[in-house]
Design an enzyme around this catalytic site. Structure first.
Site, PDB file in Angstrom:
ATOM      1  N   ASP A  63       0.820  -1.221   0.000  1.00  0.00           N
ATOM      2  CA  ASP A  63       0.000   0.000   0.000  1.00  0.00           C
ATOM      3  C   ASP A  63       0.847   1.262   0.000  1.00  0.00           C
ATOM      4  O   ASP A  63       2.060   1.215   0.212  1.00  0.00           O
ATOM      5  CB  ASP A  63      -0.976  -0.003   1.187  1.00  0.00           C
ATOM      6  CG  ASP A  63      -0.379  -0.605   2.449  1.00  0.00           C
ATOM      7  OD1 ASP A  63       0.861  -0.583   2.575  1.00  0.00           O
ATOM      8  OD2 ASP A  63      -1.141  -1.089   3.304  1.00  0.00           O
ATOM      9  N   ASP A 132      -8.217  -2.788  14.024  1.00  0.00           N
ATOM     10  CA  ASP A 132      -9.581  -3.140  13.594  1.00  0.00           C
ATOM     11  C   ASP A 132      -9.589  -4.368  12.693  1.00  0.00           C
ATOM     12  O   ASP A 132     -10.616  -4.707  12.106  1.00  0.00           O
ATOM     13  CB  ASP A 132     -10.215  -1.947  12.862  1.00  0.00           C
ATOM     14  CG  ASP A 132      -9.367  -1.478  11.677  1.00  0.00           C
ATOM     15  OD1 ASP A 132      -8.306  -2.104  11.408  1.00  0.00           O
ATOM     16  OD2 ASP A 132      -9.767  -0.506  11.010  1.00  0.00           O
ATOM     17  N   HIS A 134      -7.688  -4.729   9.903  1.00  0.00           N
ATOM     18  CA  HIS A 134      -7.362  -4.527   8.477  1.00  0.00           C
ATOM     19  C   HIS A 134      -6.051  -5.205   8.092  1.00  0.00           C
ATOM     20  O   HIS A 134      -5.142  -5.324   8.918  1.00  0.00           O
ATOM     21  CB  HIS A 134      -7.370  -3.037   8.082  1.00  0.00           C
ATOM     22  CG  HIS A 134      -6.256  -2.203   8.639  1.00  0.00           C
ATOM     23  ND1 HIS A 134      -6.473  -1.068   9.384  1.00  0.00           N
ATOM     24  CD2 HIS A 134      -4.897  -2.317   8.547  1.00  0.00           C
ATOM     25  CE1 HIS A 134      -5.310  -0.525   9.712  1.00  0.00           C
ATOM     26  NE2 HIS A 134      -4.340  -1.266   9.232  1.00  0.00           N
ATOM     27  N   GLU A 139      -9.873  -1.785   4.953  1.00  0.00           N
ATOM     28  CA  GLU A 139     -10.543  -1.467   6.207  1.00  0.00           C
ATOM     29  C   GLU A 139     -11.789  -2.332   6.383  1.00  0.00           C
ATOM     30  O   GLU A 139     -12.204  -3.041   5.456  1.00  0.00           O
ATOM     31  CB  GLU A 139     -10.934   0.017   6.206  1.00  0.00           C
ATOM     32  CG  GLU A 139      -9.733   0.962   6.150  1.00  0.00           C
ATOM     33  CD  GLU A 139      -8.999   1.114   7.485  1.00  0.00           C
ATOM     34  OE1 GLU A 139      -8.936   0.140   8.264  1.00  0.00           O
ATOM     35  OE2 GLU A 139      -8.485   2.207   7.743  1.00  0.00           O
TER      36      GLU A 139
HETATM   37  C1  F6R Z   1       1.104  -1.439   6.104  1.00  0.00           C
HETATM   38  C2  F6R Z   1      -0.121  -2.212   6.203  1.00  0.00           C
HETATM   39  C3  F6R Z   1      -0.998  -2.140   7.399  1.00  0.00           C
HETATM   40  C4  F6R Z   1      -0.228  -2.349   8.700  1.00  0.00           C
HETATM   41  C5  F6R Z   1      -1.176  -2.222   9.900  1.00  0.00           C
HETATM   42  C6  F6R Z   1      -0.429  -2.383  11.201  1.00  0.00           C
HETATM   43  O1  F6R Z   1       1.761  -1.692   4.877  1.00  0.00           O
HETATM   44  O2  F6R Z   1      -0.426  -2.908   5.283  1.00  0.00           O
HETATM   45  O3  F6R Z   1      -1.980  -3.136   7.310  1.00  0.00           O
HETATM   46  O4  F6R Z   1       0.381  -3.602   8.691  1.00  0.00           O
HETATM   47  O5  F6R Z   1      -1.780  -0.974   9.860  1.00  0.00           O
HETATM   48  O6  F6R Z   1       0.430  -1.300  11.382  1.00  0.00           O
HETATM   49  P1  F6R Z   1       1.548  -1.322  12.516  1.00  0.00           P
HETATM   50  O7  F6R Z   1       2.512  -2.381  12.146  1.00  0.00           O
HETATM   51  O8  F6R Z   1       2.168   0.058  12.432  1.00  0.00           O
HETATM   52  O9  F6R Z   1       0.845  -1.585  13.788  1.00  0.00           O
END
Ligand code: F6R
Length: 256
Positions: A63, A132, A134, A139
């Protein structure tokens, strides 16, 4: 799903690093799906220290924020170069990260999907998880069949990511993300989660019903998923003791 619970994030990361290194050594021209955020930081440091050969690998990031340039310090381009690519011998032409400044986002997303397909598909997809549930930036209520596209971040995700930007207001609202359907086409998914704040999302993803209210629960439909957790992230799993027993008694011939 294989659920691996380790006492600490360090120990869980070491196992994840062994798995990634195994894929790279076995298939030097593998296609890796990569994630950003706090979760994979330690893994990237471990992989750099292992001095693996990245010269023939192809990478696709999950992403990127829409509307910020690759040079922006919080872009996922900057994140990947700062934390991984600059420290390994990856070939720039084999690195793929969504373009947050693409003029025509739907056309860009289609071409990203085509590029993954032409590269032979993703061999190993690294994933973190949002509080959440994701994965990527799919989301809650994302279609479980979704493909690469633009998504709008929830207030919760913008709050969770505010620490990277300094304030919530600076976190972009829009992102380009691989879809859940795209992620499910990878040959192997490696999900990492550490800390108490991920415990609920992990319990729902692993043991709850498959639902777009926890997008990671779609991984239950995938035939090869490895989940590496520390104690805190595993703390709400009902079958913790079972998962520990399974891992401790794995037959020697079974790889991680
Ligand atoms: C980032 C991504 C997101 C993160 C998620 C957890 O490339 O795909 O799904 O893995 O938001 O973020 P952290 O690791 O910062 O808790």
């Amino acid at each position: 799903m294989e659920i691996i619970i380790q006492p600490t994030a360090e120990a869980a990361t070491k196992i994840a690093a062994r798995l990634v290194a195994g894929v790279i050594r076995e298939k030097p021209a593998a296609v890796l799906g990569l994630a950003t955020g706090s979760t994979p930081l330690r893994l990237y440091r471990e992989l750099v220290a292992l001095k693996l050969d990245w010269s023939r690998l192809t990478t696709f990031n999950l992403d990127e924020y829409v509307g910020i340039s690759p040079q922006h310090p919080q872009s996922y381009h900057s994140f990947m170069w700062d934390n991984l690519f600059r420290h390994v011998n990856v070939s720039v032409k084999n690195v793929n990260i969504p373009d947050g400044l693409a003029n025509n986002i739907p056309a860009f997303c289609e071409s990203y999907e085509r590029k993954i397909f032409s590269a032979g598909g993703i061999d190993l997809q690294l994933l973190g998880i949002g509080t959440d549930g994701h994965i990527g930036f799919n989301e809650q209520t994302s279609s479980l069949a979704s493909r690469t596209r633009i998504k709008t971040l929830t207030p919760q995700t913008r709050k969770d990511n505010a620490h990277f930007f300094g304030s919530e207001e600076q976190v972009p609202h829009h992102v380009i993300t691989l879809g859940i359907g795209t992620i499910l086409e990878s040959r192997h998914c490696l999900l990492l989660a550490f800390g108490k704040k991920k415990a609920r999302a992990i319990a729902e993803a692993v043991e709850g019903p498959i639902t777009s209210m926890n997008p990671a629960s779609a991984l239950q439909l995938h035939s090869k998923v490895t989940v590496c957790l520390d104690e805190e992230a595993a703390s709400e799993l009902k079958l913790q003791d079972y998962y520990r027993w399974v891992f401790d008694h794995k037959p020697g011939w079974q790889k991680i």
